[in-house]
Design an enzyme around this catalytic site. Structure first.
Site, PDB file in Angstrom:
ATOM      1  N   HIS A 121       0.814  -1.214   0.000  1.00 36.86           N
ATOM      2  CA  HIS A 121       0.000   0.000   0.000  1.00 36.86           C
ATOM      3  C   HIS A 121       0.853   1.272   0.000  1.00 36.86           C
ATOM      4  O   HIS A 121       0.341   2.365  -0.234  1.00 36.86           O
ATOM      5  CB  HIS A 121      -0.992   0.008   1.165  1.00 36.86           C
ATOM      6  CG  HIS A 121      -0.399   0.287   2.510  1.00 36.86           C
ATOM      7  ND1 HIS A 121      -0.124  -0.704   3.440  1.00 36.86           N
ATOM      8  CD2 HIS A 121      -0.035   1.447   3.114  1.00 36.86           C
ATOM      9  CE1 HIS A 121       0.371  -0.162   4.535  1.00 36.86           C
ATOM     10  NE2 HIS A 121       0.435   1.138   4.362  1.00 36.86           N
ATOM     11  N   ASP A 151       0.007  -7.650   1.443  1.00 33.38           N
ATOM     12  CA  ASP A 151       0.401  -6.242   1.556  1.00 33.38           C
ATOM     13  C   ASP A 151       1.919  -6.102   1.617  1.00 33.38           C
ATOM     14  O   ASP A 151       2.448  -5.274   2.358  1.00 33.38           O
ATOM     15  CB  ASP A 151      -0.251  -5.558   2.763  1.00 33.38           C
ATOM     16  CG  ASP A 151      -0.157  -4.033   2.679  1.00 33.38           C
ATOM     17  OD1 ASP A 151       0.041  -3.514   1.564  1.00 33.38           O
ATOM     18  OD2 ASP A 151      -0.258  -3.358   3.722  1.00 33.38           O
ATOM     19  N   SER A 227       4.634   2.239   8.184  1.00 31.68           N
ATOM     20  CA  SER A 227       4.279   1.128   7.307  1.00 31.68           C
ATOM     21  C   SER A 227       5.472   0.705   6.465  1.00 31.68           C
ATOM     22  O   SER A 227       6.103   1.523   5.793  1.00 31.68           O
ATOM     23  CB  SER A 227       3.129   1.521   6.382  1.00 31.68           C
ATOM     24  OG  SER A 227       1.941   1.676   7.111  1.00 31.68           O
TER      25      SER A 227
END
Length: 478
Positions: A121, A151, A227
């Site tokens: 992402h 992901d 992230s």
């Protein structure tokens, strides 16, 4: 644990810290204190309290990078363009306008030649990716493999060599209570380290981030921008890739999730082999976690395992003797208690070779050897692009195990699946993922059947569709 007014909260939970406290005990205390369990060892000196993560931080932070990604997205020019009447009046003209979208995240260097792992992402669909190391060196990067389901994405830095890299830990050996550090670039403020423990394992079935899988849970502070960053153990090894938090405020509330290193290792291996898409072993089954009621019905002392509810005839489990209603208890000795955990265990082992499954079959526990195979391309998918008047703009494929895996269809799906729907096909109401069952009452088993059905010169059409388990009949006139 309170000692002389000090609240000592878990720092002696690791063996190294317990040993340090032991070395600083007075001789009398050392003789009277048993080394087991280690949580009973209490620091008795100022030196025992002067603990630091600095050596681990110095060893790991050079391999954690900041990622700046730029992608071009198209936005609707007006909410009225969602209206079917506007679609008919104006078509696709000026419906969308391009806009530059910037993304900030983190990544981890896993090889000296510039192999970096981050979240999909963060970098998925990016037109331009810039990676900044902790020493301020900058590199352009290309995505060489991406996997939306986990992901994860693998990048290669251009013209990179001799870079610092992290060693991968065995994430299956992690335990609740282990000390960990989260390293990344939260909020774009620069590289930041936060500490905590593993607060839970085997978190699955959670809709966190873009991933739908199996996670390590930590209370080390993770915030937006973390992230793709590293979750490292006290040996300076990569235990997981930080991916998401549970929050109502947008900030860290002490519940963060990381993708285990064992899956990261398999994805990097496939990227190095030249794969651009991560390929998982195909089992061709669906299942559900065994709850208390099912455990009682199966004669299990405790709720455990995954009961197989549906199975494709070509499944390697079927060839090994498993039938619907059997319960998979463990994969290579590792217990599995949800479908996501079972698929994680299989995906982390990759394609090729075999895996040992502990299965409850007919009320008896059995150990079965199951092959780890790619989804078969049988029958051939025979992609069809419709250019004629009827259903023009439709792209469809014959359903086989590989198509089922790509589109997330049920194991028993048959017929023809819609891959793309534009022009007349879109206006007729078709969507990607729809299963075409019949056209003008002619059953469809393959794209060859669809091609024959579309030769009908008539102007009135009926298309029977299965959409997410619901059947509907689309009627339209050309």
């Amino acid at each position: 644990m309170r000692t002389k007014g000090l609240l000592f909260t878990g720092l002696v939970a690791s063996a190294a810290l317990a040993a340090l406290a032991w070395q600083n005990l007075p001789p009398a205390a050392a003789q009277s204190v048993s080394p087991a369990p280690r949580l009973e060892v209490v620091p008795q000196s100022q030196g025992a309290l002067a603990l630091t993560y600095a050596p681990v931080v110095r060893a790991t932070t050079p391999a954690v990078v900041s990622i700046y990604a730029r992608r071009i997205v198209e936005e609707r020019q007006s909410p009225f363009f969602n209206d079917p009447l506007f679609d008919q009046l104006f078509g696709d003209a000026r419906r969308r306008v391009p806009r530059v979208q910037n993304a900030l995240g983190s990544g981890v260097i896993l090889a000296a030649d510039g192999i970096v792992v981050s979240n999909n992402h963060v970098v998925g669909g990016a037109a331009d990716i810039r990676v900044v190391l902790s020493d301020r060196r900058e590199f352009a990067a290309d995505v060489i493999l991406q996997d939306e389901e986990s992901d994860l994405a693998v990048l290669r830095l251009r013209d990179a060599r001799g870079l610092p890299a992290l060693e991968l830990a065995d994430s299956d050996s992690a335990e609740v209570g282990d000390l960990v550090l989260a390293i990344g670039n939260p909020f774009g403020v620069g590289q930041t380290v936060s500490s905590g423990i593993i607060s839970a394992l085997a978190r699955s079935g959670l809709a966190v981030g873009s991933g739908r899988g199996y996670f390590i849970q930590t209370d080390a502070a993770i915030n937006p921008g973390n992230s793709g960053g590293a979750l490292v153990d006290m040996q300076g090894r990569l235990l997981g890739i930080n991916t998401a938090i549970l929050t109502r405020s947008g900030g860290s509330n002490g519940i963060g999730f990381a993708i285990p290193a064992n899956l990261v290792a398999q994805i990097v291996e496939q990227a190095r082999a030249g794969n651009t898409v991560f390929q998982r072993p195909w089992m061709g089954v669906t299942g559900q976690a065994v709850d208390a009621a099912l455990a009682d019905a199966f004669g299990l002392g405790l709720p455990q395992g995954v009961v197989i509810t549906e199975m494709h005839p070509a499944s390697p489990l079927a060839r090994a003797g498993v039938v619907t209603g059997d319960v998979v208890l463990a994969v290579d000795g590792e217990p599995v208690n949800s479908p996501q955990e079972m698929m994680f265990r299989l995906a982390a082992r990759g394609i090729g070779g075999t895996v040992s499954l502990s299965v409850l079959h007919g009320g008896e526990r059995q150990s079965l050897s199951v092959g780890l195979i790619a989804p078969p391309e049988t029958p051939a998918r025979n992609r069809l692009t419709v250019r004629g008047v009827a259903l023009r703009g439709l792209v469809a494929e014959t359903i086989n195990p590989a198509v089922i895996a790509e589109h997330g269809l049920e194991p028993g799906a048959e017929g023809v699946v819609v891959v793309e729907a534009r022009d007349i096909a879109a206006r007729a109401g078709l969507r990607p993922g729809d299963i075409l069952l019949s056209v003008n009452r002619e059953p469809l088993h393959s794209t060859a059947d669809l091609e024959r059905a579309l030769r009908d010169p008539g102007r009135y059409w009926e298309v029977e569709v299965d959409r997410e388990g619901r059947r509907s009949l689309l009627r339209f006139r050309l």
